[in-house]
Design a protein around this motif. Structure first.
Motif, PDB file in Angstrom:
ATOM      1  N   GLY A   1       0.789  -1.225   0.000  1.00 17.02           N
ATOM      2  CA  GLY A   1       0.000   0.000   0.000  1.00 17.02           C
ATOM      3  C   GLY A   1       0.822   1.277   0.000  1.00 17.02           C
ATOM      4  O   GLY A   1       0.306   2.350   0.341  1.00 17.02           O
ATOM      5  N   GLN A   2       2.109   1.200  -0.420  1.00 20.09           N
ATOM      6  CA  GLN A   2       2.952   2.396  -0.394  1.00 20.09           C
ATOM      7  C   GLN A   2       3.706   2.641  -1.707  1.00 20.09           C
ATOM      8  O   GLN A   2       4.383   3.652  -1.835  1.00 20.09           O
ATOM      9  CB  GLN A   2       3.968   2.299   0.753  1.00 20.09           C
ATOM     10  N   THR A   3       3.580   1.737  -2.665  1.00 16.64           N
ATOM     11  CA  THR A   3       4.317   1.861  -3.922  1.00 16.64           C
ATOM     12  C   THR A   3       3.358   1.709  -5.089  1.00 16.64           C
ATOM     13  O   THR A   3       2.484   0.839  -5.078  1.00 16.64           O
ATOM     14  CB  THR A   3       5.413   0.786  -4.026  1.00 16.64           C
ATOM     15  N   VAL A   4       3.549   2.549  -6.095  1.00 20.19           N
ATOM     16  CA  VAL A   4       2.705   2.484  -7.283  1.00 20.19           C
ATOM     17  C   VAL A   4       3.584   2.580  -8.526  1.00 20.19           C
ATOM     18  O   VAL A   4       4.622   3.243  -8.521  1.00 20.19           O
ATOM     19  CB  VAL A   4       1.657   3.628  -7.282  1.00 20.19           C
ATOM     20  N   ILE A   5       3.184   1.874  -9.590  1.00 26.30           N
ATOM     21  CA  ILE A   5       3.825   2.010 -10.901  1.00 26.30           C
ATOM     22  C   ILE A   5       2.927   2.931 -11.720  1.00 26.30           C
ATOM     23  O   ILE A   5       1.737   2.654 -11.881  1.00 26.30           O
ATOM     24  CB  ILE A   5       3.947   0.645 -11.615  1.00 26.30           C
ATOM     25  N   ALA A   6       3.495   4.008 -12.248  1.00 24.09           N
ATOM     26  CA  ALA A   6       2.606   4.974 -12.894  1.00 24.09           C
ATOM     27  C   ALA A   6       3.243   5.604 -14.129  1.00 24.09           C
ATOM     28  O   ALA A   6       3.257   5.005 -15.200  1.00 24.09           O
ATOM     29  CB  ALA A   6       2.190   6.044 -11.886  1.00 24.09           C
ATOM     30  N   ASP A   7       3.779   6.807 -13.965  1.00 24.56           N
ATOM     31  CA  ASP A   7       4.212   7.601 -15.105  1.00 24.56           C
ATOM     32  C   ASP A   7       5.724   7.466 -15.325  1.00 24.56           C
ATOM     33  O   ASP A   7       6.370   6.604 -14.744  1.00 24.56           O
ATOM     34  CB  ASP A   7       3.858   9.070 -14.850  1.00 24.56           C
ATOM     35  N   SER A   8       6.298   8.338 -16.137  1.00 30.26           N
ATOM     36  CA  SER A   8       7.741   8.398 -16.298  1.00 30.26           C
ATOM     37  C   SER A   8       8.383   8.907 -15.011  1.00 30.26           C
ATOM     38  O   SER A   8       7.715   9.472 -14.131  1.00 30.26           O
ATOM     39  CB  SER A   8       8.108   9.338 -17.453  1.00 30.26           C
ATOM     40  N   THR A   9       9.692   8.742 -14.905  1.00 28.78           N
ATOM     41  CA  THR A   9      10.408   9.230 -13.728  1.00 28.78           C
ATOM     42  C   THR A   9      10.205  10.726 -13.544  1.00 28.78           C
ATOM     43  O   THR A   9       9.969  11.204 -12.430  1.00 28.78           O
ATOM     44  CB  THR A   9      11.914   8.928 -13.860  1.00 28.78           C
TER      45      THR A   9
ATOM     46  N   PHE B   1       8.311   4.069 -10.717  1.00 29.58           N
ATOM     47  CA  PHE B   1       7.544   3.796  -9.505  1.00 29.58           C
ATOM     48  C   PHE B   1       7.645   4.983  -8.552  1.00 29.58           C
ATOM     49  O   PHE B   1       8.601   5.763  -8.587  1.00 29.58           O
ATOM     50  CB  PHE B   1       8.032   2.521  -8.806  1.00 29.58           C
ATOM     51  N   GLY B   2       6.643   5.106  -7.723  1.00 32.67           N
ATOM     52  CA  GLY B   2       6.661   6.101  -6.660  1.00 32.67           C
ATOM     53  C   GLY B   2       6.337   5.450  -5.334  1.00 32.67           C
ATOM     54  O   GLY B   2       5.476   4.559  -5.266  1.00 32.67           O
ATOM     55  N   TYR B   3       7.028   5.862  -4.292  1.00 32.45           N
ATOM     56  CA  TYR B   3       6.792   5.380  -2.926  1.00 32.45           C
ATOM     57  C   TYR B   3       6.388   6.563  -2.066  1.00 32.45           C
ATOM     58  O   TYR B   3       7.044   7.616  -2.086  1.00 32.45           O
ATOM     59  CB  TYR B   3       8.064   4.743  -2.370  1.00 32.45           C
ATOM     60  N   VAL B   4       5.316   6.395  -1.317  1.00 30.59           N
ATOM     61  CA  VAL B   4       4.886   7.395  -0.344  1.00 30.59           C
ATOM     62  C   VAL B   4       4.565   6.666   0.948  1.00 30.59           C
ATOM     63  O   VAL B   4       3.720   5.763   0.969  1.00 30.59           O
ATOM     64  CB  VAL B   4       3.643   8.174  -0.824  1.00 30.59           C
TER      65      VAL B   4
END
Length: 414
Positions: free
Chosen positions: A100-108, A250-253
């Motif tokens: 629940g903290q990492t998503v694969i989404a857009d470019s870097t 990927f982004g981690y929040v």
């Protein structure tokens, strides 16, 4: 790679490259990757990883079944959740991140923009962003644009380009004015490996947030984002995660921050009720709020295979081989290139080094063109840096030895 092999890698001559390969517990995995008959030595795995052989049938199955047969039904069956489920798997295997903290989404670039803007928006009374003057151009350009957009001040950390940012550097500039500190875990130029845990603690002592760029460490350097208290992170997937050219970032929040952050690119896929077609935007709960438009489902597929291989090999073993390979390159550079006037611009201590080695010489720009023609593929970084990028699962010691010796021969002719 056991400790003895790692320790001895820096002292072996060319004839022992084969011995190192025979002692390497991960050696058989290099055969899992697609090889080109045109390439003799691929030394740029930290720019673009090789594709895995199993990826071709996976893509064929995707086209014929998931897309070709199931068609739009695949959105309900799997694709809608893919950015989150694949993000969770990457987080668990590579980042030290709970679900629940990492998503694969857009470019870097887009992911960095979203999280930088969200972070400074969450610290509205603070006026400064901190980063170093040798960070990757995208990071610097984005911060300059956001600072102009939001009326913020940039506080630059000036660093030695043969090393990188330390806790002392950060302690000297953070204050009650700092909203965000943006740093790279591994320097794209020198390969300096920053002390993520210590620097994160320093940033938090000033009440600021920290965003780590993991592009040159994800998949090759173990991290513990949750345990180290990291706030935010972004990384690409086409280097050591072998996702292919243009594969999504990927982004981690951290979960503790997700409800506080509002990312600036609102899109229907990030809404709480995606198919409600509401009049006004209401951000989704959790990591879905950091998605904007339709996710690149097809482009996520190659990374699935690499995550399988990382799980099979184990990240600690990958790190051990990475250290052995970089030590081998340093030893070859000292033997072959330093006598030709080159210098090594990467930390000698493995604890301060990622998975590439930067070597400097004024003629390397000429060397790179000749080397590529011959199928020897290192990287070049302006103005004089030859970067030897070592992706442990796809790279053998013999391949490295062949490439380094040929680079020396080309340099000698110049």
């Amino acid at each position: 790679m056991n400790a003895e092999t790692t320790a001895n890698a820096s002292s072996v001559p060319r004839s022992n490259a084969g011995a190192l390969d025979r002692a390497d517990p991960l050696a058989s995995l290099t055969s899992r990757f697609v090889e080109s008959p045109e390439v003799t030595s691929y030394l740029d795995g930290n720019s673009l990883g090789r594709p895995l052989r199993v990826t071709s049938p996976r893509l064929t199955h995707f086209i014929e079944q998931d897309w070709g047969s199931r068609l739009i039904r695949s959105w309900d069956e799997e694709w809608f959740e893919r950015p989150l489920t694949l993000g969770d798997r990457l987080g668990a295997l590579v980042l030290g991140a709970g679900e629940g903290q990492t998503v694969i989404a857009d470019s870097t670039t887009v992911m960095l923009y979203k999280l930088i803007r969200a972070a400074v928006g969450a610290r509205p009374t603070r006026t400064e962003i901190v980063l170093d003057d040798d960070n990757f151009p995208t990071d610097r350009f984005l911060v300059e644009g956001i600072a102009r957009e939001c009326g913020l001040t940039i506080r630059w950390i000036s660093v030695d380009r043969d090393s990188g940012v330390t806790r002392d550097h950060v302690a000297a500039v953070v204050s009650e004015r700092t909203a965000l500190v943006l740093l790279s875990h591994v320097s794209y130029r020198s390969a300096f490996l920053a002390d993520m845990q210590a620097i994160t603690e320093e940033v938090h002592s000033a009440g600021a947030l920290v965003l780590w760029d993991l592009c040159h460490s994800a998949g090759v350097v173990p991290t513990e984002l949750d345990h180290w208290g990291v706030d935010l992170a972004v990384g690409c997937t086409y280097k050591y995660l072998n996702g292919g050219p243009g594969s999504p970032a990927f982004g981690y929040v951290a979960k503790r921050l997700q409800h506080q952050l509002e990312q600036p690119i609102w899109g229907w896929m990030g809404a709480q009720d995606v198919f409600g077609m509401r009049e006004e935007f209401e951000p989704a709960h959790g990591m879905r709020r950091f998605i904007s438009g339709t996710p690149p489902v097809l482009a996520m597929m190659p990374m699935c295979d690499m995550l399988d291989l990382i799980e099979e090999a184990g990240l600690p073993a990958i790190r051990n081989k990475s250290i052995a390979l970089t030590e081998f390159v340093i030893s070859l550079a000292e033997e072959l290139l330093v006598p030709e006037g080159a210098s090594i611009a990467t930390p000698r201590s493995a604890a301060e080094r990622g998975s590439h080695v930067m070597i400097r010489h004024e003629r390397f720009r000429d060397v790179i063109g000749a080397a590529w023609v011959e199928g020897i593929i290192p990287d070049f970084r302006n103005p004089d840096g030859l970067r030897i990028g070592l992706s442990p699962l796809s790279t053998s010691f013999e391949e490295v030895s062949v490439g380094m010796h040929r680079i020396r021969e080309i340099l000698a002719t110049l």
